[in-house]
Write an enzyme that holds these catalytic residues in place. Structure first.
Site, PDB file in Angstrom:
ATOM      1  N   ILE A   1      40.657  23.529  19.566  1.00 16.89           N
ATOM      2  CA  ILE A   1      39.906  24.694  20.044  1.00 16.89           C
ATOM      3  C   ILE A   1      38.411  24.387  19.887  1.00 16.89           C
ATOM      4  O   ILE A   1      37.767  24.792  18.933  1.00 16.89           O
ATOM      5  CB  ILE A   1      40.284  25.970  19.263  1.00 16.89           C
ATOM      6  CG1 ILE A   1      41.803  26.133  19.163  1.00 16.89           C
ATOM      7  CG2 ILE A   1      39.649  27.187  19.919  1.00 16.89           C
ATOM      8  CD1 ILE A   1      42.517  26.389  20.468  1.00 16.89           C
ATOM      9  N   GLU A   2      37.913  23.635  20.833  1.00 20.98           N
ATOM     10  CA  GLU A   2      36.466  23.405  20.864  1.00 20.98           C
ATOM     11  C   GLU A   2      35.878  24.390  21.865  1.00 20.98           C
ATOM     12  O   GLU A   2      36.535  25.327  22.275  1.00 20.98           O
ATOM     13  CB  GLU A   2      36.187  21.942  21.249  1.00 20.98           C
ATOM     14  CG  GLU A   2      36.861  21.510  22.515  1.00 20.98           C
ATOM     15  CD  GLU A   2      36.583  20.045  22.867  1.00 20.98           C
ATOM     16  OE1 GLU A   2      35.578  19.515  22.391  1.00 20.98           O
ATOM     17  OE2 GLU A   2      37.354  19.461  23.624  1.00 20.98           O
ATOM     18  N   SER A   3      34.628  24.198  22.245  1.00 21.60           N
ATOM     19  CA  SER A   3      34.020  25.105  23.217  1.00 21.60           C
ATOM     20  C   SER A   3      34.905  25.173  24.460  1.00 21.60           C
ATOM     21  O   SER A   3      35.387  24.134  24.902  1.00 21.60           O
ATOM     22  CB  SER A   3      32.629  24.596  23.590  1.00 21.60           C
ATOM     23  OG  SER A   3      32.046  25.445  24.524  1.00 21.60           O
TER      24      SER A   3
ATOM     25  N   HIS B   1      30.648  32.033  26.617  1.00 23.77           N
ATOM     26  CA  HIS B   1      30.497  31.383  27.915  1.00 23.77           C
ATOM     27  C   HIS B   1      31.127  32.215  29.033  1.00 23.77           C
ATOM     28  O   HIS B   1      32.131  32.889  28.828  1.00 23.77           O
ATOM     29  CB  HIS B   1      31.150  30.006  27.884  1.00 23.77           C
ATOM     30  CG  HIS B   1      30.446  29.047  26.965  1.00 23.77           C
ATOM     31  ND1 HIS B   1      29.280  28.423  27.311  1.00 23.77           N
ATOM     32  CD2 HIS B   1      30.748  28.638  25.706  1.00 23.77           C
ATOM     33  CE1 HIS B   1      28.889  27.648  26.306  1.00 23.77           C
ATOM     34  NE2 HIS B   1      29.762  27.761  25.317  1.00 23.77           N
TER      35      HIS B   1
ATOM     36  N   LYS C   1      28.117  20.162  27.122  1.00 25.90           N
ATOM     37  CA  LYS C   1      27.302  21.082  27.910  1.00 25.90           C
ATOM     38  C   LYS C   1      25.825  20.803  27.714  1.00 25.90           C
ATOM     39  O   LYS C   1      24.996  21.476  28.269  1.00 25.90           O
ATOM     40  CB  LYS C   1      27.642  22.520  27.529  1.00 25.90           C
ATOM     41  CG  LYS C   1      29.088  22.883  27.834  1.00 25.90           C
ATOM     42  CD  LYS C   1      29.358  24.358  27.579  1.00 25.90           C
ATOM     43  CE  LYS C   1      30.796  24.718  27.896  1.00 25.90           C
ATOM     44  NZ  LYS C   1      31.730  24.270  26.834  1.00 25.90           N
TER      45      LYS C   1
ATOM     46  N   THR D   1      34.165  25.589  11.781  1.00 25.95           N
ATOM     47  CA  THR D   1      33.408  25.529  13.034  1.00 25.95           C
ATOM     48  C   THR D   1      32.773  26.886  13.360  1.00 25.95           C
ATOM     49  O   THR D   1      31.713  26.959  13.971  1.00 25.95           O
ATOM     50  CB  THR D   1      34.342  25.065  14.159  1.00 25.95           C
ATOM     51  OG1 THR D   1      34.882  23.792  13.786  1.00 25.95           O
ATOM     52  CG2 THR D   1      33.620  24.932  15.474  1.00 25.95           C
ATOM     53  N   THR D   2      33.403  27.974  12.889  1.00 28.58           N
ATOM     54  CA  THR D   2      32.908  29.315  13.199  1.00 28.58           C
ATOM     55  C   THR D   2      31.486  29.546  12.693  1.00 28.58           C
ATOM     56  O   THR D   2      30.706  30.261  13.311  1.00 28.58           O
ATOM     57  CB  THR D   2      33.862  30.355  12.578  1.00 28.58           C
ATOM     58  OG1 THR D   2      35.144  30.195  13.194  1.00 28.58           O
ATOM     59  CG2 THR D   2      33.368  31.768  12.787  1.00 28.58           C
TER      60      THR D   2
ATOM     61  N   VAL E   1      46.256  24.782   2.188  1.00 28.08           N
ATOM     62  CA  VAL E   1      47.633  24.428   2.573  1.00 28.08           C
ATOM     63  C   VAL E   1      47.731  22.906   2.538  1.00 28.08           C
ATOM     64  O   VAL E   1      47.019  22.211   3.257  1.00 28.08           O
ATOM     65  CB  VAL E   1      47.969  24.975   3.964  1.00 28.08           C
ATOM     66  CG1 VAL E   1      49.350  24.484   4.399  1.00 28.08           C
ATOM     67  CG2 VAL E   1      47.916  26.487   3.953  1.00 28.08           C
TER      68      VAL E   1
END
Lengths: 497, 429, 123
Positions: free
Chosen positions: A353-355, A51, A261, A42-43, A174
């Site tokens: 861990i999303e926005s 934000h 958003k 995602t990075t 892993v």
């Protein structure tokens, strides 16, 4: 068997920031990722926005860590030499109805403790960003919002961790978390060996931190625990040529919906304009495909905010996946799941861990350290910890005099390889010998900006292959775009007799 | 930073740059300097190992390397100086706009600041990449523009893949279809979104048909599959608005997708120098001598508009080189007027966009135009000035891939002095 | 039987569109060629089509791994792939001179393969 104090699974921005936070202490820490470079999940594909913190529900971890993370950005980015611009962000209301929701956002922001927010009218919005839609009736300005180089931050944090003694293992998947009764004993890994064989190996560790984004739930399940289910939510994006940069100077959000958003228009830290993302729930965690429908939706959404966008300036499209929590047995709070599960000892989960995960990352790392300390991990500070890392000069950012001095020191900086982004051979060489070397073309792109301009690598690719092969001491035939089987060339034009 | 001065500075040593520099010297400029970013002269031509260069200019059918070698020899003998491995970073203008300073860099010389009397832009063009087309799908390794593949195969000595699908039927794409086949790789298909081939017919015959490569017109790529390396592409027929037609999808297994979907004049330096750009061509607005909107700045070759034949590039550069020398030697006419040139019926664009009067025989002024739509029957190309027909040229057919040249006759000077502008129309005869 | 056939002359980049009336391998009349070479081209296409071949061969001891080569004259179209495959095994040693013969009378076609550029020796 090798034994670690902490194994962090996942070298995205969250895992890398955690590794860096742990590097401060006398611990034997291992950072693992299945990809060929850090930050490949995602990075590498998100909106790159720090934000301000008015979105999250008051009282949640998201609200708290967003605010705290945002406040750390100046220091962290200055320590690590990462590009960050607190340019401010706007939520633009395009109707009277939306104007009301700005008040709600503002109130929520106040409750969350966000500083520097103001409500402005449509005329003021247009004065500040003249390209914004004439429909704009008002906006919420958040002065603490900003834009950052997300992969740059991830690479820098991981390099800082490595320079402070954290071990990094890439292309190491892993396959499961190993338990001995109540205790987590370590992880089982699978690694591609030279010659193509897969090696399976167990690594012992007192603590295992799951920071594996989309795969956090699978890893949790491998430890015999349930309670988290991650569903990927795809977001598609357009990147526009830097000639479009004059159109948007900051970050323009539409009014948010319950799910997202919204499709925004933002300047990027590298001077491009980016449009997106849409939000589509999918099932395949590897599905990074752009679709015609999705891209059309993004363009339509973006045009609502900035009607003058020019399609001819598009230079790239991409998709990213957000790690969203699916409602399961446990009620989905919509919050980050950062906890030490009670059922086992030695496991810490960073899930969903999303926005605003990017904005929160520095604070997530600090929170994880606190949780580990609270769960009994002894943390003794290392006197020699260095929070910085060496930053390689970026030719295009230097003054003429500095450029001259750089070439005098190393003539390879006089050789421009990427003409659109003005990246020198010297920069490529440096990236190939960095603390975490660029071993793939994509890794090189993220470190140098090579190939990210309007020709998208058309001119530089053959040259970059030659330089990388030379510096890494490998054949061009072994170079990949992004690891695995993503080879750039397939054979020599003429068979070698 | 080293400071240099010269009469004429040429940016780029491709066919345009070398010819402009040569001609500037021949026309009296004393100190002519060419800057090239690559290690050797020639721009893109060293990788264009196919023949077809020089038929008009030298009356011989040469390969790209041979064509460059001739011009490099001619330029050297004419006394042109060259700087290779040198990249121009910026063109700066003096506060009054009268003079220019070119900032360049090289490993050998460091930073250079060069002040020319006249500047010739000859930076050529670049290929349109995947991102600009927004082709849906994954982003695996194995998606290249045709020119990148050409460099890999012909210069670096590496194959981009083994089974190729080519999107677009530009000349480089067709030439690479043949090239890859000759090197033992397969070309599964060539797809063109238009209902006709966008490159030259000659290349269709000798690069595609000769090798039995399947050609799909009105067809595009709608999906790219493969996580690591390309595994297949999905193609589909398109309607008149280029929308894929449901039910026509076909999956073609392949490991490489090559793109030959258009060339874009490379004008970032020109824009920064304040040169007016034609939004249709993507290149500078020029007169028949290659003079741009900025005094003392000229442009030639693919930086102005994309040519299909190198010989025409050379001809445009000879005109620009001549006028750049004139600028450097202060022999240009001070008094002149300009006529705008309008692209009329079925004309996509015309270069030059303005014609400076009077026309003089030595400059060999030529209008270069492309049609919007192919017409496979007799047409008339009509050049008129405020309705006064100057020329009515009959052609057996017209195609967007084939540039049309119209020589401007100095004998028209009198008829043009009172005209408000020129217009070109292409209509069925 | 007489038939009307369409040709695109590939002799030069002009690429004339030629409409020809032919009987078997015999050319009767033609229109559309801008020069006499068009006549020869169509005659050859009807009997024994030929094409220029351009490719590369390996070179040792130069700054580049390959040198571009071409046939000194057109070769039989049907043998292009065979000749290209043959040239894949040729290795030259630098220096290479422009128009140096790389492979004389390639595969008995009577046509030489020559280098399209010079390459210096680099030690």
């Amino acid at each position: 068997m090798t034994s670690y104090d902490v194994i962090v699974i996942g070298a995205g921005v969250v895992g890398s920031m955690i590794a860096r936070a742990l590097a401060r202490y006398r611990l034997r820490t291992l950072l693992l990722d299945k990809a060929a470079d850090v930050g490949e999940g995602t990075t590498k594909a998100n909106t790159a926005i720090v934000h301000a913190g008015y979105d999250a529900k008051p009282g949640t971890l998201k609200a708290r860590l967003n605010l705290a993370g945002n406040a750390q950005y100046d220091r962290v980015c200055s320590e690590l030499g990462v590009e960050f611009d607190r340019c401010g962000t706007y939520v633009v209301a395009a109707s009277a109805e939306e104007r009301i929701s700005l008040d709600e956002l503002y109130a929520r922001g106040r409750q969350n403790g966000v500083p520097g927010m103001t409500l402005i009218d449509g005329a003021e919005m247009r004065r500040r960003e003249p390209s914004v839609t004439p429909q704009a009736v008002g906006a919420l300005y958040a002065a603490t919002g900003g834009i950052v180089d997300p992969f740059g931050l991830c690479i820098a944090a991981a390099e800082c961790a490595v320079l402070n003694g954290v071990e990094l293992a890439l292309e190491t998947e892993v396959t499961g978390i190993v338990r001995e009764g109540r205790r987590v004993a370590g992880v089982e890994i699978r690694k591609q060996m030279p010659g193509g064989n897969l090696a399976v190996q167990k690594l012992a560790s007192r603590w295992v931190v799951i920071a594996a984004g989309l795969w956090a739930d699978d890893l949790l399940h491998s430890a015999g625990l349930d309670g988290l289910s991650i569903t990927p939510r795809k977001g598609e994006y357009y990147v526009l040529d830097r000639v479009a940069a004059g159109q948007v100077h900051t970050v323009l959000f539409p009014c948010p919906t319950a799910f997202s958003k919204g499709i925004l228009v933002t300047r990027t830290i590298h001077g491009n304009v980016m449009l997106g993302p849409n939000s589509v729930s999918i099932s395949d965690k590897d599905d990074l495909a752009c679709t015609r429908e999705g891209l059309d939706e993004v363009m339509q959404g973006a045009l609502k905010l900035v009607p003058g966008l020019d399609r001819r300036q598009i230079i790239r499209t991409f998709a990213g996946l957000r790690a969203t929590q699916r409602p399961t047995g446990r009620s989905n709070t919509g919050d980050f799941v950062i906890e030490v599960p009670r059922e086992v000892d030695g496991l810490l989960l960073c899930g969903a861990i999303e926005s605003p995960g990017l904005a929160a990352a520095p604070a997530i790392a600090a929170y994880v350290v606190d949780l580990l300390r609270g769960a009994g991990l002894t943390l003794v500070e290392r006197p020699d910890y260095d929070p910085t890392r060496p930053v390689q000069p970026r030719f295009s950012h230097l003054s003429r005099e500095e450029q001259q001095a750089l070439i005098a020191r190393d003539p390879r900086h006089g050789n421009i390889v990427c003409r659109c982004e003005t990246v020198t051979e010297g920069e490529i060489v440096a990236a190939c010998h960095a603390p975490i070397p660029a071993r793939t073309y994509d890794a090189l792109k993220r470190r140098t900006r090579l190939g990210t301009g309007r020709c998208q690598g058309g001119f530089d690719t053959p040259l970059a292959i030659e330089i990388m092969a030379r510096e890494l001491g490998v054949s061009p035939l072994d170079l990949t775009l992004k690891g695995g089987g993503s080879r750039l060339v397939t054979r020599q034009t003429k068979a070698v007799a | 930073m080293r400071n240099l001065r010269c009469d004429v500075l040429v940016i780029g040593s491709g066919p345009a740059g070398l010819a402009a520099a040569y001609q500037a010297r021949e026309c009296g400029a004393r100190d002519v300097l060419v800057i090239e970013r690559n290690a050797e002269l020639g721009g893109i031509l060293p990788q264009c190992i196919h023949n077809g260069f020089g038929v008009r200019v030298f009356q011989s059918d040469l390969t790209g390397p041979e064509y460059v070698a001739r011009w490099a020899r001619m330029a050297a003998e004419a006394g042109v100086r060259t700087l290779t491995r040198t990249m121009v970073l910026a063109i700066e203008s003096s506060p009054d706009g009268a003079r220019r300073r070119v900032i360049a860099t090289s490993g050998a010389d460091g930073m250079l600041a060069i002040e020319p009397t006249a500047l010739v832009l000859a930076m050529g063009c670049r290929e349109r990449p995947r991102g600009a087309l927004a082709i849906p799908g994954l982003r695996p390794a194995g998606v290249y523009t045709a020119g990148t593949a050409q460099r890999l195969v012909n210069i670096e000595g590496y194959m981009p893949g083994e089974r190729h699908v080519i999107l677009g039927s530009g000349d480089i794409g067709m030439i690479m279809a043949r090239r890859l086949t000759l090197e033992g790789a397969r070309v599964e298909a060539m797809c063109e979104i238009l209902p006709y081939v966008s490159g030259l017919r000659r290349n269709l015959v000798q690069c595609v048909m000769d090798y039995d490569i399947p050609l799909h017109l009105s067809t595009t790529v709608i999906d790219v599959a493969g996580r690591e390396r390309v595994e297949s592409v999905t193609i589909a027929q398109v309607d008149a608005a280029w929308r894929p037609i449901a039910g026509t999808e076909r999956v073609l297994p392949c490991d490489t997708l090559l793109l030959s979907v258009g060339l874009i004049p490379e004008n970032e330096l020109s824009r920064a120098a304040g040169v007016m750009i034609d939004p249709v061509t993507g290149g500078p607005v020029v007169d028949q001598a290659g003079a741009t909107s900025v005094p003392g700045v000229y442009a030639a070759g693919n930086v102005v508009h994309v040519y299909d034949l190198v010989d025409d590039v050379t001809a445009s550069a000879l005109r620009a080189g001549r006028s750049a020398a004139g600028c450097a030697c202060c022999t240009l006419l001070a008094e002149s007027c300009e006529l705008p040139v309008t692209a009329g019926e079925n004309v996509h664009h015309v270069v030059p966009q303005r014609v400076r009067l009077p026309l003089v025989p030595e400059e060999g002024a030529t209008l270069e135009l492309r049609v919007r739509q192919p017409v496979e029957k007799a047409v008339r190309v009509r050049l008129s000035a405020d309705g006064d027909v100057l020329l009515n040229k009959r052609l057996r057919y017209v195609r967007p891939s084939e540039m049309i040249g119209l020589a401007l006759q100095p004998e028209w000077n009198e008829r043009l002095t009172s005209a408000g502008g020129l217009q070109v129309d292409v209509e069925e005869a | 039987m007489e038939e009307q056939r369409h040709f695109v002359c590939v002799t030069c980049p002009v690429g004339c569109n030629i409409e020809a009336k032919v009987r078997g391998t015999e050319l009767l009349t033609l229109v559309g060629n801008r020069c006499a070479r068009g006549v020869d081209f169509v005659k050859e296409e009807l009997t024994a089509p030929r094409r220029m071949l351009t490719t590369t061969v390996r070179v040792r001891g130069a700054a580049l791994p390959l040198v571009p080569v071409r046939s000194e004259a057109p070769v039989p179209k049907g043998r292009l792939l065979e000749i290209a495959a043959h040239l894949r095994d040729v290795v030259l040693d630098a220096p290479v001179a422009e128009h140096q013969v790389v492979c004389a009378d390639v595969l008995g076609t009577g046509v030489d393969i020559i280098a399209s550029r010079a390459l210096e020796r680099v030690d």
